[in-house]
Design an enzyme around this catalytic site. Structure first.
Site, PDB file in Angstrom:
ATOM      1  N   TRP A 150       5.444   6.659  -0.958  1.00 53.28           N
ATOM      2  CA  TRP A 150       5.566   7.567  -2.097  1.00 53.28           C
ATOM      3  C   TRP A 150       4.753   8.840  -1.899  1.00 53.28           C
ATOM      4  CZ3 TRP A 150       2.908   5.312  -7.140  1.00 53.28           C
ATOM      5  CH2 TRP A 150       1.554   5.081  -6.909  1.00 53.28           C
ATOM      6  N   THR A 159       0.826  -1.210   0.000  1.00 56.98           N
ATOM      7  CA  THR A 159       0.000   0.000   0.000  1.00 56.98           C
ATOM      8  C   THR A 159       0.859   1.258   0.000  1.00 56.98           C
ATOM      9  OG1 THR A 159      -1.681  -1.181   1.270  1.00 56.98           O
ATOM     10  CG2 THR A 159      -1.801   1.225   1.267  1.00 56.98           C
ATOM     11  N   GLU A 160       0.593   2.147  -0.965  1.00 54.83           N
ATOM     12  CA  GLU A 160       1.274   3.440  -1.061  1.00 54.83           C
ATOM     13  C   GLU A 160       2.801   3.307  -1.136  1.00 54.83           C
ATOM     14  OE1 GLU A 160      -0.606   5.837  -1.676  1.00 54.83           O
ATOM     15  OE2 GLU A 160      -2.539   5.045  -1.012  1.00 54.83           O
ATOM     16  N   LEU A 161       3.262   2.194  -1.687  1.00 57.82           N
ATOM     17  CA  LEU A 161       4.692   1.885  -1.807  1.00 57.82           C
ATOM     18  C   LEU A 161       5.404   1.875  -0.456  1.00 57.82           C
ATOM     19  CD1 LEU A 161       6.039   3.592  -5.087  1.00 57.82           C
ATOM     20  CD2 LEU A 161       5.161   1.293  -4.759  1.00 57.82           C
TER      21      LEU A 161
END
Length: 401
Positions: A300, A146-148
């Protein structure tokens, strides 16, 4: 030949409806069905359907020379089945070409990797199962959290689950003098390859493309190709990672974003020594240059590339802790609706809406939030969570009897 690796995140949360204190104990349906359906249909018309058609054309035009990868969240797959079967069919056609890679993530686009190893594994397995169900038995080999979100420890967990590689952000404070344009390995489990986002060139497309105040506006394929050609010859992979909604939703069609993407492969093939590869191809063909050390989780999001978009203020931490306090109780209950709501309540967007950052990235946060304020998001979520706790206790007492 050097290579470009395109990865797109495809995600929509199940948004909560306005849920008052007086609804607690009275109303057990938490989801804003109208908003979820209408937003999915709106973005389908602006982004998913036209962009999927464009990518399919490019794959056929270049006989598979052009390739992309997707991480499609479980909540998005559920919404496709409920609201947009035409979108699902278009993704299935892309995957069926054999030139599109699907990545694994947590089913509900959750932050479980930061809190519960057991729940993290459960959500990863559920996501695997959903991909197999919808995409003809497809089994992902590469993971995208999730979300890098990534750290050495999270990468080690992913390696334990058998993945060959993982994607994350090429954060400046982690890389230092190093370049994101190489393959690295996890510092604990070197068998896990790590691909890093080139945030400057990715964000030129994702965030700056339609910004008329940007010094490099307008972004043309010739200009972008010149930047690609300026990458030192020893750097072998350019990882362009972005939200799929970049195309048509965040950057409207009027900006020329679709025309840019349609003409980019030809410019790359004719004017550079780059081709296109999926993440699995990159990690299988390009040798790693060394370990990447990430002792504290990165993401990120925002200028800081840390976790403060979702966790860190009192509202977020209280909601996050109260949610995962319920994990053991949830696991004792065999109820499909309870399990579904538990998954959807873990979606990271709920905590994102509670973010109180109003400086460098405040406009971005307010753009994505359906609430008037972070406090409103917190109160609404905690009201829902209070009702969920009541349901859990009622079900648990029935089980114990």
């Amino acid at each position: 030949m050097r290579t470009i690796c395109f990865y797109f995140q495809v995600h929509q949360p199940f948004r909560l409806k306005p849920y008052r204190f007086f609804d607690i104990g009275e109303d057990h349906h938490y989801w804003d069905d109208f908003s979820n359906r209408s937003i999915m249909r709106k973005v389908a018309q602006k982004c998913y359907l036209p962009m999927n058609a464009l990518l399919l054309d490019l794959i056929h035009k270049y006989n598979g020379g052009f390739k992309v990868s997707f991480s499609i969240s479980g909540t998005f797959m559920d919404q496709m089945q409920a609201y947009a079967p035409d979108v699902l069919e278009s993704f299935q056609k892309l995957v069926a070409t054999g030139h599109v890679e699907l990545l694994n993530e947590t089913f509900s686009h959750s932050l479980a990797s930061l809190k519960s190893k057991d729940e993290f594994k459960n959500l990863v397995y559920q996501h695997q199962s959903k991909i197999k169900e919808l995409f003809n038995g497809y089994t992902p080999k590469v993971f995208r959290n999730t979300e890098l979100i990534y750290s050495d420890q999270i990468g080690a967990m992913v390696a334990e689950l058998g993945y060959d590689g993982m994607l994350t952000e090429g954060a400046k404070h982690i890389l230092g003098w190093k370049s994101p344009n190489y393959v690295y390995v996890n510092s604990i489990e070197p068998k896990l390859k790590v691909l890093l986002k080139n945030f400057r060139l990715s964000d030129d497309i994702a965030f700056r493309f339609g910004n008329k105040a940007w010094d490099d506006f307008p972004l043309t394929t010739d200009k972008f190709v010149n930047w690609i050609n300026a990458i030192p010859k020893e750097e072998e992979t350019l990882n362009l990672f972005m939200d799929y909604e970049t195309f048509g939703e965040h950057q409207w069609a009027e900006t020329g974003i679709f025309e840019f993407m349609r003409s980019l492969p030809d410019a790359v093939f004719s004017k550079t020594d780059f081709g296109f590869s999926t993440p699995s191809e990159v990690i299988s063909k390009i040798p790693p240059v060394g370990k990447i050390h990430v002792p504290i989780p990165i993401s990120w999001a925002d200028e800081e590339r840390d976790l403060t978009a979702w966790l860190g203020n009192d509202l977020q931490d209280e909601a996050f802790d109260r949610l995962y306090d319920l994990e053991k109780l949830v696991n004792t209950i065999d109820d499909d609706e309870i399990k579904r709501d538990w998954k959807y309540l873990q979606t990271s967007d709920h905590f994102y809406y509670m973010c109180t950052k109003f400086f460098s990235d405040g406009d971005i946060h307010s753009y994505f939030s359906p609430y008037d304020s972070p406090y409103d998001a917190f109160i609404n979520y905690m009201n829902v969570l209070s009702d969920f706790m009541i349901r859990l206790k009622e079900k648990s007492s029935l089980v114990s009897v």
